[in-house]
Design a protein around this motif. Sequence first.
Motif, PDB file in Angstrom:
ATOM      1  N   ALA A   1      32.271  40.230  26.048  1.00 23.33           N
ATOM      2  CA  ALA A   1      32.919  38.982  25.650  1.00 23.33           C
ATOM      3  C   ALA A   1      34.328  39.207  25.122  1.00 23.33           C
ATOM      4  O   ALA A   1      35.252  38.432  25.416  1.00 23.33           O
ATOM      5  N   ALA A   2      34.528  40.269  24.338  1.00 26.11           N
ATOM      6  CA  ALA A   2      35.837  40.488  23.710  1.00 26.11           C
ATOM      7  C   ALA A   2      36.912  40.779  24.736  1.00 26.11           C
ATOM      8  O   ALA A   2      38.095  40.485  24.502  1.00 26.11           O
ATOM      9  N   LEU A   3      36.540  41.360  25.881  1.00 22.39           N
ATOM     10  CA  LEU A   3      37.528  41.653  26.913  1.00 22.39           C
ATOM     11  C   LEU A   3      37.526  40.617  28.028  1.00 22.39           C
ATOM     12  O   LEU A   3      38.438  40.577  28.844  1.00 22.39           O
ATOM     13  N   GLY A   4      36.510  39.748  28.051  1.00 24.30           N
ATOM     14  CA  GLY A   4      36.374  38.818  29.169  1.00 24.30           C
ATOM     15  C   GLY A   4      37.514  37.835  29.323  1.00 24.30           C
ATOM     16  O   GLY A   4      37.776  37.349  30.431  1.00 24.30           O
ATOM     17  N   ASP A   5      38.196  37.532  28.214  1.00 24.33           N
ATOM     18  CA  ASP A   5      39.292  36.577  28.332  1.00 24.33           C
ATOM     19  C   ASP A   5      40.634  37.237  28.650  1.00 24.33           C
ATOM     20  O   ASP A   5      41.623  36.550  28.902  1.00 24.33           O
ATOM     21  N   SER A   6      40.686  38.581  28.660  1.00 22.78           N
ATOM     22  CA  SER A   6      41.956  39.267  28.907  1.00 22.78           C
ATOM     23  C   SER A   6      42.568  38.912  30.272  1.00 22.78           C
ATOM     24  O   SER A   6      43.738  38.508  30.350  1.00 22.78           O
ATOM     25  N   PRO A   7      41.828  39.053  31.391  1.00 18.31           N
ATOM     26  CA  PRO A   7      42.447  38.708  32.676  1.00 18.31           C
ATOM     27  C   PRO A   7      42.764  37.231  32.786  1.00 18.31           C
ATOM     28  O   PRO A   7      43.730  36.850  33.457  1.00 18.31           O
ATOM     29  N   VAL A   8      41.969  36.396  32.129  1.00 21.60           N
ATOM     30  CA  VAL A   8      42.194  34.950  32.226  1.00 21.60           C
ATOM     31  C   VAL A   8      43.443  34.554  31.444  1.00 21.60           C
ATOM     32  O   VAL A   8      44.252  33.730  31.905  1.00 21.60           O
ATOM     33  N   LEU A   9      43.620  35.133  30.252  1.00 19.74           N
ATOM     34  CA  LEU A   9      44.829  34.856  29.474  1.00 19.74           C
ATOM     35  C   LEU A   9      46.079  35.302  30.222  1.00 19.74           C
ATOM     36  O   LEU A   9      47.099  34.589  30.243  1.00 19.74           O
ATOM     37  N   SER A  10      46.025  36.478  30.842  1.00 21.21           N
ATOM     38  CA  SER A  10      47.184  36.981  31.583  1.00 21.21           C
ATOM     39  C   SER A  10      47.470  36.120  32.802  1.00 21.21           C
ATOM     40  O   SER A  10      48.625  35.796  33.103  1.00 21.21           O
ATOM     41  N   THR A  11      46.417  35.727  33.518  1.00 21.60           N
ATOM     42  CA  THR A  11      46.601  34.888  34.696  1.00 21.60           C
ATOM     43  C   THR A  11      47.172  33.533  34.311  1.00 21.60           C
ATOM     44  O   THR A  11      48.098  33.023  34.948  1.00 21.60           O
ATOM     45  N   ALA A  12      46.609  32.932  33.266  1.00 22.46           N
ATOM     46  CA  ALA A  12      47.095  31.622  32.827  1.00 22.46           C
ATOM     47  C   ALA A  12      48.549  31.687  32.386  1.00 22.46           C
ATOM     48  O   ALA A  12      49.324  30.740  32.618  1.00 22.46           O
ATOM     49  N   MET A  13      48.956  32.793  31.774  1.00 19.69           N
ATOM     50  CA  MET A  13      50.351  32.926  31.358  1.00 19.69           C
ATOM     51  C   MET A  13      51.284  32.976  32.559  1.00 19.69           C
ATOM     52  O   MET A  13      52.387  32.402  32.527  1.00 19.69           O
TER      53      MET A  13
END
Length: 430
Positions: free
Chosen positions: A333-345
């Motif tokens: 869970a702690a790393l699951g949002d990393s690619p999504v945050l980068s993509t959204a940016m």
Amino acid sequence: MPHPTNTTAAHTGAPLWLIALCVSRFGASLAFMVHAGALPATLRAWGMSGGEAGAIQTAFNFGYALSLVVSSWCADSLGAKRVFLWSSWASAAAGLAFALFARSPDSALWLFGLLGLTQGGTYAPSIMLVAQGVAANRRGAAVGWLLAAGSLGYFASIALAAALSDAIGYEAAFVACGLGPLLAALVVGPGLRHRPNRVIGARGLRLRDAFAFLADRRSILLTAGYTAHAWELLGMWAWLPAFLTATLATAVTNTSGTGSGGAVASGLWIAGAIHLSGALSSLTMGRASDRLGRRAVLVAMGAMGTVCSVTIGWMGALPVWLILPVAALYGFAALGDSPVLSTAMTEATPPDRLGAALAVRSILGFGAGGVAPLAVGLVLDHVPPGSGGAGWGWGFALLGVGGGMATLCAALLSSDRPASSSVSRPHHRS
């Protein structure tokens, strides 16, 4: 005014160059965890204190954070491909220097710091390359593959360093992991040969203009969410292996009545397993965000990580077989949002400001992430002994504050549908 899209780049030769980029990310990451993996051996060989050992890792972290900022900023005016290739070869040289000449605490501090100073330029520019060449409806998956390759590299780094330093010596571990960045540079050069070096930003970008992306509400929320995410993630990476090692040692002592020297080695393998769980998370959550939307995945991962943060520290008295699955879920869970945050940016920021946006994000994120381990340590120091594990409980709960803030930032984002086939969405500012 809207910026032009580029759908051709998304479909011409993408698999080969993207595979090369992921292999390169794996190779570069082989050097990240060599100090942690070989630490039991170097502590014995060099007679280091805990402070000396921590200073070596701190030198790497500071160098890495600085290189993230500088490389992201330069990528706007020099081109992401050019900065990425320069950084790859610089990292290869630094990796070899560390492998061959780090033979004392002082030499390791300077050479590992130099390695960190070159490594950041292989991260943010690689995300920019994906943003330039992959369509928006597949970009989350592509960034997920990239970050998953890095997590696999972290796992392999710990595994190689721990196994080789124990069986042969720390020198063999340093060489095996130090060759990783050289492998990365050798693979990615031919792999990116036919990719253009797109210079989108103007040379000599003014500082005021670099922060223009923060005028957009979505960019502000994504930057704040990334900062809170980094607080939780880097704090978890620093302290979860120690918590699990202590739990394992207590379990062995309670069972056999003696301490276990194997608990330290078990902690290293647990740290590797956390990164392996993160690799799976990056692979699946990036793709999920393409299908379900960025906001939905960010809220789900943020909430799951927060729950894990506020509960796992209080589980020390429970059986290990109950704790380990929660730890695996925590790493996921702690790393699951990393690619999504980068993509959204990449979708929320105009292309000519993306490098500056990633630079600002790196300053805030690594600043918060750098303080988080210290904050948890202070909690552990100030909770009275014999408090029934309250130190771990409150320490991890403090990390959960970041998870909660990241969840809130994600929830405040406007609802988004799965991206269309265009490379990026139009912006209302340029």
